[in-house]
Design an enzyme around this catalytic site. Sequence first.
Site, PDB file in Angstrom:
ATOM      1  CG  ASN A   8      36.111   7.156  78.877  1.00  0.00           C
ATOM      2  OD1 ASN A   8      35.970   8.074  79.757  1.00  0.00           O
ATOM      3  ND2 ASN A   8      35.682   6.580  78.742  1.00  0.00           N
ATOM      4  CE  LYS A  15      40.005   2.869  80.718  1.00  0.00           C
ATOM      5  NZ  LYS A  15      38.959   2.595  81.271  1.00  0.00           N
ATOM      6  NE  ARG A  92      32.185   8.642  80.340  1.00  0.00           N
ATOM      7  CZ  ARG A  92      32.023   6.906  80.495  1.00  0.00           C
ATOM      8  NH1 ARG A  92      33.418   6.190  80.159  1.00  0.00           N
ATOM      9  NH2 ARG A  92      31.478   6.226  81.324  1.00  0.00           N
ATOM     10  CG  HIS A 180      26.971   4.467  84.946  1.00  0.00           C
ATOM     11  ND1 HIS A 180      27.087   3.948  85.664  1.00  0.00           N
ATOM     12  CD2 HIS A 180      28.716   4.258  84.250  1.00  0.00           C
ATOM     13  CE1 HIS A 180      28.119   3.401  86.591  1.00  0.00           C
ATOM     14  NE2 HIS A 180      29.716   3.764  85.672  1.00  0.00           N
ATOM     15  CG  HIS A 207      26.917   0.493  83.597  1.00  0.00           C
ATOM     16  ND1 HIS A 207      27.752   0.473  82.086  1.00  0.00           N
ATOM     17  CD2 HIS A 207      28.449   0.396  84.365  1.00  0.00           C
ATOM     18  CE1 HIS A 207      28.878   0.469  82.335  1.00  0.00           C
ATOM     19  NE2 HIS A 207      29.531   0.709  83.511  1.00  0.00           N
ATOM     20  CG  LEU A 208      25.701  -5.265  88.044  1.00  0.00           C
ATOM     21  CD1 LEU A 208      25.785  -5.823  88.386  1.00  0.00           C
ATOM     22  CD2 LEU A 208      25.157  -4.095  88.183  1.00  0.00           C
ATOM     23  N   GLY A 209      30.457  -2.580  86.472  1.00  0.00           N
ATOM     24  CA  GLY A 209      31.770  -2.585  86.367  1.00  0.00           C
ATOM     25  C   GLY A 209      31.935  -1.806  88.279  1.00  0.00           C
ATOM     26  NE  ARG A 240      33.160   5.721  91.627  1.00  0.00           N
ATOM     27  CZ  ARG A 240      32.461   5.663  90.796  1.00  0.00           C
ATOM     28  NH1 ARG A 240      31.201   6.437  90.390  1.00  0.00           N
ATOM     29  NH2 ARG A 240      33.458   5.142  89.578  1.00  0.00           N
ATOM     30  N   GLY A 327      31.586  -5.115  83.013  1.00  0.00           N
ATOM     31  CA  GLY A 327      32.861  -5.993  83.456  1.00  0.00           C
ATOM     32  C   GLY A 327      32.432  -7.256  84.261  1.00  0.00           C
ATOM     33  CD  GLU A 378      30.759   3.128  78.858  1.00  0.00           C
ATOM     34  OE1 GLU A 378      31.747   2.490  79.198  1.00  0.00           O
ATOM     35  OE2 GLU A 378      30.158   3.512  79.978  1.00  0.00           O
TER      36      GLU A 378
HETATM   37  P1  AMP Z   1      34.058  -2.294  84.138  1.00  0.00           P
HETATM   38  O1  AMP Z   1      34.474  -0.596  84.950  1.00  0.00           O
HETATM   39  O2  AMP Z   1      32.983  -2.600  84.098  1.00  0.00           O
HETATM   40  O3  AMP Z   1      35.523  -2.689  82.951  1.00  0.00           O
HETATM   41  O4  AMP Z   1      34.389  -3.407  85.040  1.00  0.00           O
HETATM   42  C1  AMP Z   1      35.664  -3.936  85.662  1.00  0.00           C
HETATM   43  C2  AMP Z   1      35.454  -4.358  86.570  1.00  0.00           C
HETATM   44  O5  AMP Z   1      35.266  -5.351  86.499  1.00  0.00           O
HETATM   45  C3  AMP Z   1      36.657  -5.111  87.850  1.00  0.00           C
HETATM   46  O6  AMP Z   1      37.201  -3.994  88.230  1.00  0.00           O
HETATM   47  C4  AMP Z   1      36.728  -6.168  88.200  1.00  0.00           C
HETATM   48  O7  AMP Z   1      35.574  -6.849  89.153  1.00  0.00           O
HETATM   49  C5  AMP Z   1      35.020  -6.891  87.344  1.00  0.00           C
HETATM   50  N1  AMP Z   1      35.084  -8.314  86.144  1.00  0.00           N
HETATM   51  C6  AMP Z   1      36.227  -8.205  85.049  1.00  0.00           C
HETATM   52  N2  AMP Z   1      35.911  -9.104  84.902  1.00  0.00           N
HETATM   53  C7  AMP Z   1      35.259 -10.140  85.659  1.00  0.00           C
HETATM   54  C8  AMP Z   1      35.593 -11.535  85.946  1.00  0.00           C
HETATM   55  N3  AMP Z   1      35.591 -12.456  84.943  1.00  0.00           N
HETATM   56  N4  AMP Z   1      34.624 -11.929  86.653  1.00  0.00           N
HETATM   57  C9  AMP Z   1      34.395 -10.887  87.901  1.00  0.00           C
HETATM   58  N5  AMP Z   1      34.464  -9.272  88.112  1.00  0.00           N
HETATM   59  C10 AMP Z   1      34.753  -8.853  86.674  1.00  0.00           C
END
Ligand code: AMP
Length: 405
Positions: A8, A15, A92, A180, A207-209, A240, A327, A378
């Site tokens: 990725n 990654k 990816r 995503h 999907h909240l990352g 964004r 995340g 993923e």
């Molecule tokens: P991802 O892109 O799916 O790896 O998600 C990354 C985002 O998840 C980070 O920028 C954090 O804002 C959020 N995140 C990860 N762990 C936590 C947590 N324990 N509490 C709140 N937000 C989190």
Amino acid sequence: MDTILVVNAGSSSVKFQVFGVDVNGALQRLIKGQIDGIGTKPRLVAEASDKSSLVNKPYAPDMIPDVPAAIAAVAGWLRETQTFNLVAVGHRVVHGGPEYDRPVAIDHAVVANLDRYVSLAPLHQPNNLAPIRTLLTARPELLQVACFDTAFHRGHSTIADHFAIPENLYAEGVRRYGFHGLSYEYVAERLREIAPARATGRVIVAHLGSGASMCALANGRSVESTMGFTALDGIPMGTRPGQLDPGVVLYLLTEKGMSPAALQDLLYRDSGLKGLSGISNDMRDLESNSDPKAAFAVDYFVYRVGLNAGMLAAALGGLDAFVFTAGIGENSATIRARIAEKLTWFGVAFDAAANAAGEPLISRPESRVALYVVPTDEELMIARHTLALLPKRSARGMAGERLAS
Ligand code: AMP
């Protein structure tokens, strides 16, 4: 052991994961690693499946100035320290354009096609293609598979796929693609295992990352996405903005005299939670910060997820389940609780204790809409697709595959 390498490649990091394939076609995650800080402070880290560290090595910036150099470093490290037999590489790739609605085995013709979509995803597509090219030259006999973030959404209706702009632009590829897709595909499959009845119904997956979007699934298929032509649209993200009136972009160009490059930086790097709060793009920082600006950014995020849930439920004609992933969705009980509150009018009866305990089902039995937390994967999805395209294993297909770790 036969192994599949999953790659990725992003803008400043590569990654990778290595999956073993046993004689029964079971996938087992063996190694997870990355090189980040490419061109600035490169560092290779990797861990085994038991989380023990395998390597943690800094490089001089000029040793790893770009993605191909990072791939060469990863390949060199794998060759020198690991003894498995590499049978395929799954990549990816952010954009499959209008053409690719499923993963594809890569050859020079496919690379030429994917090159055409660089203009649709200029920040991501060249980095995705760089390791493919490197490997196509170094190991032309090795199976490489491209897995697209857009493919899962290619079954959208023509209406969902359109912007209301002149049709010639649609014809040349200005469409609502959605992204995503590998995450949504994995979550849809997982939901079929953990909640088979709900999985055949009307489901929203959030999907909240650091990148964030939401997807409407009808019987496990994507019918609508909050993301459109690029990964900028929809709900606010780490850096964004999500949905933005295009008039704002015109204003910045004409009234503020911003260059396209400065505008790109504003939209991809300085907006979202970071722009709103002026503090951080990381939800953890915002949740633990008492500054009202941090609280405002979190309020805004929760509000927009709720608004978009209404939009996607309209696309589905109702709602049977809502799934949190990535995340923030997987890790923040507070944000999940606050979003669940916005879903009360759907008939959601939230189970606060299950949510706080990190249970997979976080709604009460009487809830008209069930709420789930499903960790995404993923890389496993890419490994599955790659395995399915391995000629000698194709008869076994995905049905016989299971994750052994
Ligand atoms: P991802 O892109 O799916 O790896 O998600 C990354 C985002 O998840 C980070 O920028 C954090 O804002 C959020 N995140 C990860 N762990 C936590 C947590 N324990 N509490 C709140 N937000 C989190």
